[in-house]
Enzyme design. Structure first.
Site, mmCIF file in Angstrom:
data_model
loop_
_atom_site.group_PDB
_atom_site.id
_atom_site.type_symbol
_atom_site.label_atom_id
_atom_site.label_comp_id
_atom_site.label_asym_id
_atom_site.label_seq_id
_atom_site.Cartn_x
_atom_site.Cartn_y
_atom_site.Cartn_z
ATOM 1 N N SER A 91 37.682 36.702 39.118
ATOM 2 C CA SER A 91 36.409 37.097 39.723
ATOM 3 C C SER A 91 36.709 37.822 41.026
ATOM 4 O O SER A 91 37.740 37.574 41.644
ATOM 5 C CB SER A 91 35.537 35.869 39.990
ATOM 6 O OG SER A 91 36.177 35.005 40.908
ATOM 7 N N ASP A 92 35.836 38.730 41.440
ATOM 8 C CA ASP A 92 36.035 39.369 42.744
ATOM 9 C C ASP A 92 35.614 38.366 43.829
ATOM 10 O O ASP A 92 35.046 37.299 43.548
ATOM 11 C CB ASP A 92 35.271 40.697 42.830
ATOM 12 C CG ASP A 92 35.845 41.608 43.928
ATOM 13 O OD1 ASP A 92 36.681 41.147 44.731
ATOM 14 O OD2 ASP A 92 35.461 42.794 43.983
ATOM 15 N N HIS A 93 35.902 38.771 45.048
ATOM 16 C CA HIS A 93 35.774 37.889 46.206
ATOM 17 C C HIS A 93 34.416 37.166 46.263
ATOM 18 O O HIS A 93 33.380 37.796 46.499
ATOM 19 C CB HIS A 93 35.950 38.741 47.461
ATOM 20 C CG HIS A 93 36.472 37.985 48.629
ATOM 21 N ND1 HIS A 93 35.669 37.201 49.422
ATOM 22 C CD2 HIS A 93 37.725 37.863 49.123
ATOM 23 C CE1 HIS A 93 36.401 36.645 50.366
ATOM 24 N NE2 HIS A 93 37.655 37.036 50.215
#
Ligand code: BGC
Length: 763
Positions: free
Chosen positions: A281-283
């Protein structure tokens, strides 16, 4: 596709810690992971799904404790061996199962050496250069103990308002896909388990470049046909090239956030494309599922993400807090959890970390005394690659190349900025080690010409913009303002120009203006810099404008008024030398625009491969009731694929080997490229195909091939392209890839606008 499981690379140095294994055997890998999973507690499994960065919320000491407790699977942003080694020791010496960590980092266009930004790399139309950039970056990153990069970034962008346009390879699916493949080949090398290879995690899956209005993090709404035809191919290309990771986008897609999108992460990515690496997942994106309004609490968000298929959760606590309860209640089956853990362990296995957790970290005795020393840089490749990325947009009266003689005035806020020339996401690039344009020119003309310099203007006079840019999360202030008045700075520059034979103005955007979270409503040069250019123009001296920017700008005034105009993007550590090489003719520019440059922001979205429409404008005819804006011409200021040379190249004699082919057959298109000018140089011959009639409206043309050809003065060469089913098929309304009979127009050109054309029939 698993990343290079069947490796034939040289045997790696074995320092078995805990769990020494043999590699290269998929059966052995499965058996090894099965056994490991069978011995893991739920907490240990959840721990493997956490990707944590050192930062304010977690100190190095806390991180070590978490790792020793088996609560962290991988770390990012720790980038030196001395920092990483104790963390790895905590994992393989103190944690119960001794599972190694992997270390990730954003190695996007270099690690210690900064190469040009990806948009510039794409302008090279030189896939060997992109592969070389990625290879050198991998070697440097490995020397710092990094195992994985969050790259390549292959989001197609039709909207230069989006600041992250700079991180991608432009607007065209074919060029971006080829660039994606070259990047993965370079990062991962012959085999990803080597001590000098890093795993590529392609991002941002999917469609992040199509955020509405070019406003970062905004929603994406797109027809499935466009998705498949234009936006998805580059991610798939990276995966086919063996990318072991996929970072999932922050945006939603047609109402469903990518991070909770089962269709995207299961049906398309894993089932249809056969991907079997790790998804990340992105940040903070799992937590953001609450803000998207698709989860009402953290528990629902965790459930949504894991069911959709997110393996690693980046920088949030949700998996840690919620997964054990979800498994205990049966809402998440153990098999579902195991499936996610299996992918994380799988990439560690593929990276060779179970065989040697310190594979890319080496021994303490070999640690560099000073990580930032110049001797760790790869300056030669950086300069050679940067020269290939510089696009010559105008050259009136053969203003360029300049003579190394007389008096040269160099002005502009970007002329001597080591930070800006690195561009955004410059990893461990050090501004002080970068060659600014001033330094490059000084060296080029030393003892031959007089160089006068003045700043001339600040990047912007807008205090709010400066405040915004300085808030971006970097160590040093992003924008340094000269306290003098704009008038005083311009007066100084004009006075220098009066004494000079030629004026070079380095203008554009500070690097933070083309970055994550830096979307713009205007694509003009900031007013402070346009005013400087106007004052310089008024001196009557030849004006060479050197642009540094991370997105297409609306540079109509510069096009009309500069004697020479060079697009240099952010050219990296050796940028100043590379630009000087071009300015003084030590290198003949050959790069081409990988993205259309609009006349004004009102034309956006603008891209050359748009669909046919019912009421197109016909050039030279009245525009009423046709598709156009009545204030300015249709079409871009500079088209995709455009770029000049100091030499005069011609392309002539397009011939097709057949006027009719059947399915299963192919034909060749050929034309002669000639260098009729006085300089040795290269040009990019571009193949476009236009499908005249089909079951759906098709693009007016599509890039299907390119060749960069170097020729000596007076030399010519026949350039050939093979055209077969791969170049002719497309995604139809049922989302099936089909080949339809009919007429195809084959175009060869040195840009996308001026082309030679011949047709053939597919029976
Ligand atoms: C960006 C990603 C990047 C990640 C880790 C996020 O803000 O969107 O592209 O890889 O941070 O640094």
């Amino acid at each position: 596709m698993a990343a290079n499981l069947a490796t034939t690379g040289p045997a790696q140095a074995q320092t078995p810690v805990g769990l020494g294994v043999k590699k290269a055997d998929p059966g052995a890998k499965k058996a090894f992971i099965d056994d490991l999973i069978s011995r893991m507690t739920v907490e240990e499994k959840v721990g493997q799904l956490r990707l944590i960065s050192i930062g304010p919320e977690m100190t190095h000491a806390q991180l070590s404790e978490e790792i020793a407790a088996g609560r962290i699977g991988a770390s990012f942003n720790t980038v030196i061996r001395r920092d990483n080694r104790p963390l790895q020791e905590a994992a393989v010496q103190r944690s119960r199962l001794k599972i190694p960590l992997f270390f990730a980092y954003d190695v996007v266009h270099g690690h210690r050496t900064t190469f040009p930004i990806p948009l510039g790399l794409a302008a090279s139309f030189d896939m060997a250069a992109i592969e070389r950039m990625a290879r050198v970056s991998a070697v440097e990153a490995c020397a710092d103990g990094v195992d994985m990069t969050f790259a390549p970034m292959v989001d197609i962008s039709h909207d230069p308002r989006w600041g992250r346009t700079s991180e991608g390879f432009g607007e065209d699916p074919y060029l971006v896909s080829e660039s994606a493949r070259a990047s993965v080949r370079g990062f991962q090398g012959p085999s990803v388990d080597r001590p000098d290879s890093i795993m590529a995690a392609v991002k941002h899956f999917a469609l992040y470049g199509a955020v509405e209005g070019g406003r970062d993090y905004n929603t994406v709404d797109m027809s499935p046909m466009r998705m498949h035809q234009t936006y998805l191919p580059p991610y798939r290309a990276a995966i086919e090239a063996g990318a072991g990771g996929v970072m999932v986008a922050l945006n939603s897609i047609n109402g469903v956030p990518a991070t909770g999108n089962t269709w995207l992460l299961q049906d398309l990515l894993r089932k249809e494309w056969g991907f079997s690496g790790v998804t990340i997942s992105d940040h903070g994106a799992i937590a953001e599922l609450l803000k998207h309004g698709v989860a009402s609490n953290a528990r629902e968000a965790a459930k949504l993400a894991i069911k959709a298929g997110i393996d690693l959760s980046m920088a949030d606590q949700i998996y840690l807090a919620e997964l054990p309860g979800l498994v205990a209640s049966g809402e998440i089956a153990m098999a579902e959890l195991d499936a996610r853990v299996r992918e994380v362990l799988g990439v560690k296995y593929d990276l060779g970390l179970f065989a040697d957790p310190f594979l890319r970290m080496g021994k303490p005795a070999d640690d560099p005394v000073d990580e930032k020393v110049d001797s760790r840089l790869h300056r030669q490749p950086a300069r050679e690659i940067a020269r290939e990325t510089i696009v010559l947009l105008e050259n009136r009266n053969r203003t360029l190349p300049l003579k190394k003689a007389g008096t040269i005035a160099l002005v502009g806020p970007l002329a001597d900025s080591g930070l800006d020339i690195l561009g955004s996401w410059s990893a461990q690039g050090v501004a002080g080690l970068a060659v600014t344009l001033r330094a490059g020119i000084e060296k080029a003309v030393a003892g031959k010409a007089r160089l006068l310099t003045a700043r001339g203007a600040n990047v912007t006079d807008d205090a709010k913009v400066v405040e915004y840019l300085n808030y971006l999360n970097w160590d040093t202030p992003e924008v340094i303002q000269d306290p003098r008045s704009p008038e005083a700075m311009i007066a100084e520059a004009v006075a220098l120009a009066a004494q000079a034979d030629v004026v070079i103005a380095a203008v554009g955007e500070s690097r933070g203006m083309s970055h994550e979270s830096s979307s713009r409503v205007s694509l003009d040069l900031p007013g402070s810099q346009r005013a400087l250019l106007k004052a310089l123009k008024a001196t009557g001296k030849p004006l060479v404008v050197v642009l540094m920017n991370g997105r297409p700008l609306a540079i109509g005034w510069e096009k009309d008024n500069a004697d020479a105009l060079l697009e240099t993007w952010y050219a990296g550590t050796e940028g100043g030398n590379a630009i000087a090489d071009v300015l003084f003719g030590d290198h003949n520019p050959s790069a081409k625009l990988p993205i259309s440059f609009p006349r004004s922001v009102g034309q956006i979205p603008i891209y050359y491969n748009h669909l046919r429409i019912g009421r197109p404008l016909t050039e030279g005819k009245p525009g009423n009731y046709t598709s156009q804006y009545f204030e300015e011409p249709n079409g871009p200021l500079y088209p995709f694929g455009f770029g000049l040379s100091y030499s005069r190249f011609t392309l002539s004699g397009l011939k097709l080997s057949a006027s009719r082919i059947s399915r299963g057959q192919s034909l060749t298109a050929e034309a002669t490229l000639a260098n009729e000018g006085p300089y040795e140089g290269a040009n990019v011959v571009q193949l476009y195909i236009s499908d005249s009639f089909a079951s759906v409206a098709r693009p007016v043309k599509e890039l299907k091939g390119f060749q960069k050809v170097a020729l000596k003065p007076g030399e010519s060469r026949v350039v050939r392209f093979e055209i077969g089913e791969d170049q002719l098929k497309f995604v139809n309304a049922e989302l099936r890839e089909v080949l339809e009979s009919g007429r195809f127009d084959v175009q060869l050109g040195l840009d996308s606008r001026d082309v030679l054309e011949q047709s053939f029939e597919l029976a």
